[in-house]
Design an enzyme around this catalytic site. Structure first.
Site, PDB file in Angstrom:
ATOM      1  N   SER A  21     -17.668  29.259  19.104  1.00 55.40           N
ATOM      2  CA  SER A  21     -18.367  28.182  18.217  1.00 55.40           C
ATOM      3  C   SER A  21     -17.939  26.765  18.178  1.00 55.40           C
ATOM      4  O   SER A  21     -18.519  25.956  17.643  1.00 55.40           O
ATOM      5  CB  SER A  21     -18.664  28.842  16.920  1.00 55.40           C
ATOM      6  N   HIS A  42     -23.048  30.752  23.107  1.00 50.64           N
ATOM      7  CA  HIS A  42     -22.816  30.870  21.754  1.00 50.64           C
ATOM      8  C   HIS A  42     -23.828  31.753  20.752  1.00 50.64           C
ATOM      9  O   HIS A  42     -25.157  30.753  20.598  1.00 50.64           O
ATOM     10  CB  HIS A  42     -22.524  29.553  21.178  1.00 50.64           C
ATOM     11  N   ASN A  92     -23.213  24.118  14.981  1.00 48.68           N
ATOM     12  CA  ASN A  92     -22.048  23.841  14.063  1.00 48.68           C
ATOM     13  C   ASN A  92     -21.564  22.592  13.596  1.00 48.68           C
ATOM     14  O   ASN A  92     -21.128  22.198  12.587  1.00 48.68           O
ATOM     15  CB  ASN A  92     -20.761  24.625  14.542  1.00 48.68           C
TER      16      ASN A  92
END
Length: 247
Positions: A21, A42, A92
């Site tokens: 990630s 991911h 993220n």
């Protein structure tokens, strides 16, 4: 080391995909010795529920490797979105901006449950503190310790880091922002966390005040929007609709 061994032993043309990630896909590709075969895939947590997969293209990822990753994603019923390589990619990286604001507001006087309720009432499936407990606060803590480009601000993710330092990793340890030690493992507020927040705010000289739900939603959501705009401007996302699909 893992990808160096994969690069040596996998058959020619095998796609080498990483679920990272935050780690650098280009560095992983270089270590493999087969830069054109390496791609990020991911999966978002929990992977058996979440349909999203970020397909992360490195500098040298081949078109065939990208096409294969997208085809596999479709075959297993997921939605693949192609993104570029940077810290946190798109999902993220934006989430860090969103979380930055909620962590600041914890120190400024909002409680974990107030923040989570405000954002759930707005439309999020879970609040950010509950999400942290579900994913494991130790994961983000380890990432931030190795992140050379993290903001130079002692308030940045301070409460998540402090809880992880104390072994409060979330659901896996029975305590995080909440407690999970009831008979059904349900989430309950923890007065100890409020004491920790107040003490840390005093240590960092952050004055506490009443924070309204509208401020919570505004600061967190606009942080997402602004980071998304930066990602688009940098070319990490190809188009605005890719960010919309991802989120």
């Amino acid at each position: 080391q893992v990808f160096a061994r994969l690069g040596a032993f996998a058959k020619p043309g095998a796609v080498l995909a990483t679920n990272t990630s935050t780690l650098d896909v280009d560095a992983i590709a270089t270590a493999s010795g087969r830069v054109d075969d390496v791609v990020g895939m991911h999966f978002f947590s929990p992977a058996h529920v979440m349909r999203l997969v970020e397909i992360v293209r490195g500098r040298e990822t081949s078109r065939a490797t990208l096409a294969t990753a997208l085809a596999v994603t479709r075959r297993i019923g997921k939605i693949g979105v192609t993104v570029g390589n940077c810290f946190g990619f798109v999902g993220n990286r934006m989430l860090y901006a969103y979380g930055r604001e909620k962590e600041l507001m914890l120190l400024e006087g909002a409680t974990p449950e107030q923040i989570d309720k405000a954002l759930q009432d707005f439309g999020m499936a879970m609040g950010p503190n509950a999400v942290g407990d579900l994913a494991g606060l130790d994961i983000g803590w380890q990432v931030r310790r190795e992140w050379s480009g993290r903001p130079d601000d002692p308030r940045f993710y301070r409460m998540s880091d402090l809880l992880a330092e104390l072994g409060r990793y979330g659901q896996k340890s029975g305590r995080g922002f909440y407690r999970y030690d009831g008979p059904g493992g349900e989430r309950t507020p923890d007065p100890e966390v409020l004491e920790l927040i107040r003490a840390e705010a005093a240590r960092l000289s952050v004055p506490q005040r009443e924070i309204h739900d509208g401020e919570i939603v505004g600061r967190c959501v606009f942080a997402l929007i602004n980071e998304g705009a930066a990602i688009l401007e940098e070319g990490i996302a190809l188009r605005a609709s890719d960010i919309d699909t991802l989120y």
